[in-house]
Design a protein around this motif. Structure first.
Motif, PDB file in Angstrom:
ATOM      1  N   ASP A   1     -12.219   8.897  68.076  1.00 35.23           N
ATOM      2  CA  ASP A   1     -10.803   9.278  67.983  1.00 35.23           C
ATOM      3  C   ASP A   1      -9.913   8.354  68.810  1.00 35.23           C
ATOM      4  O   ASP A   1      -8.856   7.906  68.340  1.00 35.23           O
ATOM      5  CB  ASP A   1     -10.636  10.721  68.457  1.00 35.23           C
ATOM      6  N   GLU A   2     -10.331   8.003  70.018  1.00 32.09           N
ATOM      7  CA  GLU A   2      -9.432   7.349  70.968  1.00 32.09           C
ATOM      8  C   GLU A   2      -9.702   5.860  71.179  1.00 32.09           C
ATOM      9  O   GLU A   2      -8.759   5.096  71.428  1.00 32.09           O
ATOM     10  CB  GLU A   2      -9.493   8.069  72.315  1.00 32.09           C
ATOM     11  N   LYS A   3     -10.954   5.428  71.129  1.00 33.63           N
ATOM     12  CA  LYS A   3     -11.278   4.061  71.510  1.00 33.63           C
ATOM     13  C   LYS A   3     -11.561   3.127  70.331  1.00 33.63           C
ATOM     14  O   LYS A   3     -11.089   1.982  70.314  1.00 33.63           O
ATOM     15  CB  LYS A   3     -12.480   4.060  72.458  1.00 33.63           C
ATOM     16  N   LEU A   4     -12.330   3.591  69.368  1.00 33.67           N
ATOM     17  CA  LEU A   4     -12.728   2.684  68.287  1.00 33.67           C
ATOM     18  C   LEU A   4     -11.554   2.219  67.419  1.00 33.67           C
ATOM     19  O   LEU A   4     -11.540   1.054  66.998  1.00 33.67           O
ATOM     20  CB  LEU A   4     -13.812   3.337  67.422  1.00 33.67           C
ATOM     21  N   PRO A   5     -10.542   3.076  67.125  1.00 35.32           N
ATOM     22  CA  PRO A   5      -9.431   2.586  66.295  1.00 35.32           C
ATOM     23  C   PRO A   5      -8.685   1.403  66.911  1.00 35.32           C
ATOM     24  O   PRO A   5      -8.133   0.575  66.183  1.00 35.32           O
ATOM     25  CB  PRO A   5      -8.516   3.816  66.180  1.00 35.32           C
ATOM     26  N   GLU A   6      -8.669   1.329  68.237  1.00 34.80           N
ATOM     27  CA  GLU A   6      -7.942   0.238  68.888  1.00 34.80           C
ATOM     28  C   GLU A   6      -8.845  -0.927  69.274  1.00 34.80           C
ATOM     29  O   GLU A   6      -8.405  -1.879  69.912  1.00 34.80           O
ATOM     30  CB  GLU A   6      -7.234   0.767  70.140  1.00 34.80           C
ATOM     31  N   SER A   7     -10.126  -0.882  68.860  1.00 31.85           N
ATOM     32  CA  SER A   7     -11.073  -1.924  69.250  1.00 31.85           C
ATOM     33  C   SER A   7     -10.987  -3.167  68.388  1.00 31.85           C
ATOM     34  O   SER A   7     -11.504  -4.224  68.762  1.00 31.85           O
ATOM     35  CB  SER A   7     -12.507  -1.369  69.172  1.00 31.85           C
ATOM     36  N   GLY A   8     -10.373  -3.053  67.214  1.00 27.35           N
ATOM     37  CA  GLY A   8     -10.306  -4.173  66.292  1.00 27.35           C
ATOM     38  C   GLY A   8     -11.552  -4.349  65.453  1.00 27.35           C
ATOM     39  O   GLY A   8     -11.640  -5.276  64.635  1.00 27.35           O
ATOM     40  N   GLN A   9     -12.546  -3.466  65.608  1.00 26.63           N
ATOM     41  CA  GLN A   9     -13.794  -3.580  64.851  1.00 26.63           C
ATOM     42  C   GLN A   9     -13.722  -2.912  63.486  1.00 26.63           C
ATOM     43  O   GLN A   9     -14.574  -3.169  62.632  1.00 26.63           O
ATOM     44  CB  GLN A   9     -14.946  -2.955  65.644  1.00 26.63           C
ATOM     45  N   PHE A  10     -12.708  -2.062  63.292  1.00 24.15           N
ATOM     46  CA  PHE A  10     -12.643  -1.266  62.066  1.00 24.15           C
ATOM     47  C   PHE A  10     -11.259  -1.413  61.424  1.00 24.15           C
ATOM     48  O   PHE A  10     -10.243  -1.498  62.127  1.00 24.15           O
ATOM     49  CB  PHE A  10     -12.932   0.207  62.369  1.00 24.15           C
ATOM     50  N   ALA A  11     -11.259  -1.417  60.103  1.00 26.39           N
ATOM     51  CA  ALA A  11     -10.014  -1.654  59.371  1.00 26.39           C
ATOM     52  C   ALA A  11      -9.017  -0.523  59.559  1.00 26.39           C
ATOM     53  O   ALA A  11      -7.814  -0.748  59.666  1.00 26.39           O
ATOM     54  CB  ALA A  11     -10.311  -1.857  57.877  1.00 26.39           C
ATOM     55  N   ASP A  12      -9.522   0.716  59.578  1.00 30.46           N
ATOM     56  CA  ASP A  12      -8.637   1.865  59.703  1.00 30.46           C
ATOM     57  C   ASP A  12      -9.455   3.065  60.171  1.00 30.46           C
ATOM     58  O   ASP A  12     -10.668   2.964  60.405  1.00 30.46           O
ATOM     59  CB  ASP A  12      -7.931   2.172  58.368  1.00 30.46           C
ATOM     60  N   SER A  13      -8.788   4.228  60.298  1.00 25.58           N
ATOM     61  CA  SER A  13      -9.479   5.429  60.797  1.00 25.58           C
ATOM     62  C   SER A  13     -10.583   5.879  59.856  1.00 25.58           C
ATOM     63  O   SER A  13     -11.610   6.393  60.302  1.00 25.58           O
ATOM     64  CB  SER A  13      -8.457   6.561  60.995  1.00 25.58           C
ATOM     65  N   ARG A  14     -10.386   5.704  58.571  1.00 24.76           N
ATOM     66  CA  ARG A  14     -11.437   6.094  57.632  1.00 24.76           C
ATOM     67  C   ARG A  14     -12.713   5.290  57.881  1.00 24.76           C
ATOM     68  O   ARG A  14     -13.824   5.815  57.822  1.00 24.76           O
ATOM     69  CB  ARG A  14     -10.961   5.888  56.195  1.00 24.76           C
ATOM     70  N   ALA A  15     -12.552   3.990  58.212  1.00 21.45           N
ATOM     71  CA  ALA A  15     -13.707   3.143  58.496  1.00 21.45           C
ATOM     72  C   ALA A  15     -14.379   3.538  59.804  1.00 21.45           C
ATOM     73  O   ALA A  15     -15.590   3.343  59.967  1.00 21.45           O
ATOM     74  CB  ALA A  15     -13.279   1.676  58.537  1.00 21.45           C
ATOM     75  N   VAL A  16     -13.606   4.090  60.740  1.00 21.36           N
ATOM     76  CA  VAL A  16     -14.181   4.542  62.012  1.00 21.36           C
ATOM     77  C   VAL A  16     -15.097   5.732  61.799  1.00 21.36           C
ATOM     78  O   VAL A  16     -16.213   5.781  62.343  1.00 21.36           O
ATOM     79  CB  VAL A  16     -13.063   4.911  63.011  1.00 21.36           C
ATOM     80  N   TRP A  17     -14.640   6.694  61.001  1.00 26.95           N
ATOM     81  CA  TRP A  17     -15.395   7.938  60.839  1.00 26.95           C
ATOM     82  C   TRP A  17     -16.456   7.770  59.752  1.00 26.95           C
ATOM     83  O   TRP A  17     -16.428   8.393  58.694  1.00 26.95           O
ATOM     84  CB  TRP A  17     -14.450   9.095  60.536  1.00 26.95           C
ATOM     85  N   THR A  18     -17.403   6.874  60.052  1.00 27.68           N
ATOM     86  CA  THR A  18     -18.506   6.551  59.148  1.00 27.68           C
ATOM     87  C   THR A  18     -19.781   6.414  59.970  1.00 27.68           C
ATOM     88  O   THR A  18     -19.758   6.485  61.199  1.00 27.68           O
ATOM     89  CB  THR A  18     -18.243   5.219  58.418  1.00 27.68           C
ATOM     90  N   ARG A  19     -20.896   6.157  59.286  1.00 29.70           N
ATOM     91  CA  ARG A  19     -22.167   5.928  59.989  1.00 29.70           C
ATOM     92  C   ARG A  19     -22.056   4.748  60.943  1.00 29.70           C
ATOM     93  O   ARG A  19     -22.571   4.783  62.056  1.00 29.70           O
ATOM     94  CB  ARG A  19     -23.275   5.693  58.960  1.00 29.70           C
TER      95      ARG A  19
END
Length: 530
Positions: A268-286
């Protein structure tokens, strides 16, 4: 108020995303409190004990006079004598009711405050006599809850307090006392005595053997995680597959509450701003979950500090963990064995099919990392892996076939002339040590608990979201090997993979070492023999 996932302190549904506790609270009330039971909620660190007690207080207070205490708030010096403890305990009872608004709560508070303000010394006997008078006067059954009770477990005064509580419980048909008493902490009552007096002749003498067994499951199910994520999704609209994400989080955590919340908080808080994922949908994956787990494993979380501390304190517990992790050793469950009892009490292990297993995949990965790091500086296998590590990736993908080929090439040097019996017991450890520097910092691996035994172990390697299934086994003939191939293909079906890997340790004199690529059950299998 914007809600968040919480990993520090207790959770509140107004401020935090959390699972619904209604069913748990209802069961505790019906099965324990209404029955007048005295019991202990002992679970591992950060397992939701405090959150449960706070919610239970709200759930009970309409029909019960609830005293909710926390022994962390009582200074150590108050445990020095019975008189000091009694005065401090009475003060805590006052504090538990001071801000409650119920008419009965305020009436009993007045009684407590009046007694406390007299400032006359009382011993433990006087304190329990006062409890009796208070419980007789109360129009509601009185329930006493004490959190962090094991913080008081290293002194004789508290043990005497428990003995008094036990004596009053046994006489409760004649003498008024608390209707129900709930103690919460990591240590159970028997092990509080063990903590105080570790000599073998005393360690099984319980000061409070009237406690009912508390057998309510406090882990979080995949369905409960899904319910929590459903509330999050309603607020954020990420587009995640709630069921798939919940199942994957459960696979890593086995529902350990802190670990569930820690994964969700990072996503929720760290991965979206890490630049590793295109968007929140990509974060909430395997892949997002795997990255969150990777960060948790690198963290200095207090839960992991506690794990390391207890393994340093109890060396037999450490050796049991090593045997399970490295050798797939089956250890029968018996609560009479100290290391087994302690491992389960701390939450590191669980009883599974009559044996002992590491309680969740993240703990297993952390233990594996710990043991391998301890050995790395003196391990030939680790040194070879570290030397080779830059040649195994291309375009961000790991070449697992090349990893196996290189391990086969180095195996005789890695073993260093060890005898067959030692290699059979330690061969899998050699491979894990070789693999560690190759994926370190980018990927993780874990040993699949469902397939681990003395003859066969499946290692799951997760590298940048791509999974590799590697079966490690001892060679027991061609027929056994073919059965292993079938088992691997079935396991590949489970993971929806078309390619798998097999590493066999063969001690036949006429063995053929090397790597072959075969087809079995519609799958491609890279077979390596050393």
């Amino acid at each position: 108020m914007k809600r968040r996932f919480n990993v520090t302190g207790s959770c509140s549904p107004k401020r935090h995303y959390m699972v619904r506790l209604d069913d748990r609270l209802k069961k505790i009330r019906e099965d324990y409190v209404e029955e007048g039971s005295y019991f202990v909620i002992n679970r591992g660190r950060q397992y939701g004990k405090t959150t449960t007690l706070q919610a239970l207080e709200e759930y009970l207070k309409e029909d019960y006079l609830v005293f909710s205490l926390d022994f962390q708030e009582m200074p150590d010096e108050k445990f020095e004598t019975g008189e000091m403890f009694a005065g401090a305990f009475l003060k805590m009872l006052c504090g538990a009711l001071r801000y409650q608004t119920g008419e009965e709560e305020q009436r009993i508070y007045g009684m407590l405050d009046s007694r406390f303000s007299k400032n006359t010394q009382m011993g433990l006997d006087d304190l329990f006599d006062f409890f009796g008078g208070m419980c007789r006067e109360s129009r509601k059954p009185a329930v006493l809850m004490i959190d962090e009770v094991d913080s008081a477990g290293n002194n004789q005064v508290f043990v005497k307090f428990l003995a008094q509580m036990r004596a009053r419980y046994l006489k409760r048909d004649k003498m008024p006392t608390f209707h129900s008493v709930i103690l919460a902490g990591v240590y159970d009552i028997k092990n509080l005595k063990l903590k105080l007096r570790p000599e073998e002749e005393h360690q099984y003498n319980s000061p409070w053997n009237v406690a009912a067994d508390f057998d309510i499951d406090m882990s979080l199910s995949a369905a409960q995680i899904a319910g929590m994520l459903g509330e999050y999704e309603a607020d954020h609209g990420t587009g995640m597959d709630i069921q798939a994400v919940s199942e994957e989080i459960y696979q890593y955590t086995s529902g350990y509450p802190y670990l569930v919340s820690a994964i969700c908080k990072l996503m929720d808080e760290k991965l979206p701003e890490s630049g590793q994922f295109a968007d929140s949908r990509a974060v909430w994956t395997r892949q997002g979950i795997a990255e969150a787990v990777n960060r948790i494993l690198k963290s200095g979380a207090p839960l992991f500090d506690s794990l390391a501390k207890q393994l340093d304190t109890y060396r037999d517990l450490r050796e049991m963990a090593r045997d399970i992790i490295y050798q797939g050793k089956r250890i029968p469950y018996s609560s009479d064995i100290r290391s087994v009892n302690l491992g389960i009490m701390f939450g590191f292990f669980q009883e599974k099919n009559g044996g002992i297993a590491v309680s969740n995949r993240i703990f297993e990965m952390r233990l594996l990392n710990m043991f391998i790091t301890e050995e790395a500086s003196k391990s030939t296998a680790f040194a070879y892996g570290d030397r080779d590590r830059n040649q195994f990736t291309e375009g961000g993908r790991l070449n697992m076939e090349l990893v196996l080929r290189k391990f086969v090439e180095h195996f005789s040097d890695i073993c260093g002339g060890e005898d067959e019996k030692f290699i059979e017991a330690q061969g899998r450890r050699f491979f894990l040590l070789y693999l560690k520097p190759i994926i370190n910092g980018t990927g993780n691996y874990y040993i699949e608990a469902q397939t681990r035994d003395a003859g066969r172990t499946d290692v799951i390697v997760d590298y940048l979201g791509e999974q590799f299934i590697v079966e490690l086994k001892i060679w027991h003939g061609k027929e056994y090997n073919q059965r292993g191939e079938r088992q691997l293909t079935e396991y590949l079906d489970y993971f929806h993979k078309d390619k798998g890997y097999m590493l066999s340790f063969n001690f036949n004199k006429n063995k053929k070492t090397g790597v072959d690529v075969i087809r079995a059950g519609g799958k491609t299998i890279v077979e390596a023999v050393v």
